[in-house]
Design a protein around this motif. Structure first.
Motif, PDB file in Angstrom:
ATOM      1  N   ASP A 285      88.508 -25.325  -6.767  1.00 31.07           N
ATOM      2  CA  ASP A 285      87.659 -24.551  -6.074  1.00 31.07           C
ATOM      3  C   ASP A 285      86.203 -25.382  -6.050  1.00 31.07           C
ATOM      4  N   ALA A 286      86.045 -25.907  -7.046  1.00 35.14           N
ATOM      5  CA  ALA A 286      84.603 -26.932  -6.862  1.00 35.14           C
ATOM      6  C   ALA A 286      84.744 -28.212  -5.805  1.00 35.14           C
ATOM      7  N   GLN A 287      85.991 -28.504  -5.756  1.00 34.67           N
ATOM      8  CA  GLN A 287      86.236 -29.644  -4.803  1.00 34.67           C
ATOM      9  C   GLN A 287      85.982 -29.136  -3.493  1.00 34.67           C
ATOM     10  N   ALA A 288      86.672 -28.171  -3.178  1.00 33.36           N
ATOM     11  CA  ALA A 288      86.947 -27.599  -1.781  1.00 33.36           C
ATOM     12  C   ALA A 288      85.553 -26.904  -1.461  1.00 33.36           C
ATOM     13  N   ILE A 289      84.833 -26.287  -2.138  1.00 33.99           N
ATOM     14  CA  ILE A 289      83.557 -25.966  -1.916  1.00 33.99           C
ATOM     15  C   ILE A 289      82.640 -26.930  -1.643  1.00 33.99           C
ATOM     16  N   ALA A 290      82.458 -28.072  -2.504  1.00 37.93           N
ATOM     17  CA  ALA A 290      81.618 -29.278  -2.033  1.00 37.93           C
ATOM     18  C   ALA A 290      81.867 -29.872  -0.739  1.00 37.93           C
ATOM     19  N   LEU A 291      82.925 -29.946  -0.436  1.00 38.15           N
ATOM     20  CA  LEU A 291      83.509 -30.529   0.847  1.00 38.15           C
ATOM     21  C   LEU A 291      83.092 -29.488   2.074  1.00 38.15           C
ATOM     22  N   GLU A 292      83.440 -28.284   1.832  1.00 36.08           N
ATOM     23  CA  GLU A 292      82.968 -27.214   2.925  1.00 36.08           C
ATOM     24  C   GLU A 292      81.582 -27.384   3.112  1.00 36.08           C
ATOM     25  N   ALA A 293      80.561 -27.579   2.097  1.00 34.19           N
ATOM     26  CA  ALA A 293      79.278 -27.877   2.287  1.00 34.19           C
ATOM     27  C   ALA A 293      78.773 -28.900   2.967  1.00 34.19           C
ATOM     28  N   LEU A 294      79.433 -29.938   2.596  1.00 33.30           N
ATOM     29  CA  LEU A 294      79.078 -31.210   3.501  1.00 33.30           C
ATOM     30  C   LEU A 294      79.708 -31.218   5.050  1.00 33.30           C
ATOM     31  N   PHE A 295      80.653 -30.800   5.164  1.00 33.11           N
ATOM     32  CA  PHE A 295      81.139 -30.231   6.468  1.00 33.11           C
ATOM     33  C   PHE A 295      80.111 -29.449   7.223  1.00 33.11           C
ATOM     34  N   GLN A 296      79.462 -28.437   6.761  1.00 29.66           N
ATOM     35  CA  GLN A 296      78.745 -27.583   7.224  1.00 29.66           C
ATOM     36  C   GLN A 296      77.447 -28.088   7.828  1.00 29.66           C
ATOM     37  N   LYS A 297      77.132 -28.973   6.779  1.00 29.85           N
ATOM     38  CA  LYS A 297      75.524 -29.584   7.177  1.00 29.85           C
ATOM     39  C   LYS A 297      75.833 -30.612   8.086  1.00 29.85           C
ATOM     40  N   PHE A 298      76.889 -31.486   8.038  1.00 30.41           N
ATOM     41  CA  PHE A 298      76.761 -32.835   8.833  1.00 30.41           C
ATOM     42  C   PHE A 298      77.828 -32.837  10.126  1.00 30.41           C
ATOM     43  N   TRP A 299      78.810 -32.025  10.169  1.00 34.20           N
ATOM     44  CA  TRP A 299      79.826 -32.372  10.962  1.00 34.20           C
ATOM     45  C   TRP A 299      79.398 -32.178  12.722  1.00 34.20           C
TER      46      TRP A 299
END
Length: 347
Positions: A285-299
């Protein structure tokens, strides 16, 4: 300088390509395309086309980074590569095969030669006297020029000319400034450099490249399992710095590496988490959450060109215990995050 041109040419012919050097067609990278990339571990054996196809079907990646390696030591100014003492996939022959298999699978390719420094971080590589630096630079130029020839002969879409060589760039910037035109004489695709997350603002040659490359291991939170919203907020400082350098240089940002271990506190200090990572508490979960936040901020930012997630093991089963706390999304919840965001770029 004597490059490995005869051997490289023979391999190019063997793998069905003709080396065209500076006369080859410029590789067409689609304008405004988001690079949906995955970094591929170059292993001890060859891989099949189907193993590359599975990267796309499982993660929606349309790009891969192929990673040949060399080694240097702090007390010995030499660059050793293409030897029988390293994994076959990291050699010139292995790189040719990996690239061809990736292309046969319909994937675009960045070749990203890297330096491994035993018992040290690559960015700490330095030498006390100019003579040692000059010897290392002579070897490094041969290393990167050989792979530039490989990249051009295979029509790889992109070449990364260096990764996290912080002190080399800081202490010897003229070497890099003079190296880039030499690379462009033999390679006609897109070029980037992978700067570490704490050093991307100090690279003096971004204007010579196509992308500002950032290895985006920014520490955001020590919480075992933070909320997406809190991580998006924690990105604000790095986000401003990244956007500013993009605007200043007039170049798009490429996350040449990004990713998180699937452990408690995945969004924290990655270099600390890597120590004894197999003994750390597994946390998908921690991995998936961190990736989701990165995508939300930059993609969805127009100046953000995409990136290459770290990393995928094509020769290993997703059920392997060695992958459970690793960066790879194989067999983990984070695959859903990649499908969502990478897949959205293909619609």
């Amino acid at each position: 300088m004597k490059f490995l041109l005869p051997a490289i040419l023979a391999l190019a012919i063997f793998f069905g390509f003709v080396l065209e050097g500076s006369t080859s067609k410029t590789v067409d990278v689609i304008a405004n395309e988001k690079i949906t990339g995955m970094s591929v571990v170059s292993g001890p054996t060859d891989v099949e086309v189907e193993q590359f196809k599975s990267i796309n079907t499982q993660s929606a990646s349309e790009w891969v980074a192929i990673l040949p390696y060399a080694s240097s030591r702090l007390n010995n100014p030499a660059v050793h590569y293409n030897t029988s003492r390293q994994w076959w996939g990291e050699t010139i022959e292995g790189t040719y095969s990996y690239v061809r298999k990736a292309q046969d699978a319909g994937l675009k390719v960045m070749i990203k030669p890297q330096i491994w420094v035993p018992q040290s971080w690559t960015g700490g590589l330095t030498y006390e006297n100019p003579e040692d630096w000059e010897e290392w630079e002579k070897d490094y130029e041969q290393f990167i020029m050989d792979y530039a020839i490989v990249a051009d002969s295979m029509k790889a879409e992109m070449l990364c000319i260096g990764t996290e060589l912080k002190l080399s760039v800081a202490e010897r910037p003229d070497f890099w400034i003079n190296l880039i035109p030499k690379i462009k004489q033999v390679y006609n695709g897109k070029i980037t450099y992978a700067a570490n997350w704490d050093n991307f603002e100090n690279i003096p040659f971004w204007d010579q490249l196509d992308f500002i490359g950032v290895d985006a291991y920014f520490p955001l939170s020590e919480d075992k399992k933070p909320k997406v919203k809190s991580l998006v907020k924690a990105w604000e400082g790095p986000y401003r710095s990244i956007k500013d350098i993009s605007e200043k240089c007039g170049k798009p940002i490429l996350f040449t590496e990004y990713g998180y271990l699937s452990v408690d506190g995945a969004a924290g200090k990655t270099w600390e988490l890597e120590k004894n990572r197999r003994s750390r508490q597994h946390n998908q979960d921690a991995q998936a959450i961190a990736l989701e936040a990165l995508f939300q901020k930059f993609w969805n930012e127009p100046w953000f060109g995409g990136g290459f997630a770290w990393k995928w093991h094509p020769t290993m089963s997703e059920l392997s215990d060695r992958l459970s706390n690793d960066y790879t999304p194989q067999g983990k919840k984070s695959l859903e995050v990649f499908q969502k965001w990478y897949g959205s770029s293909q619609n």
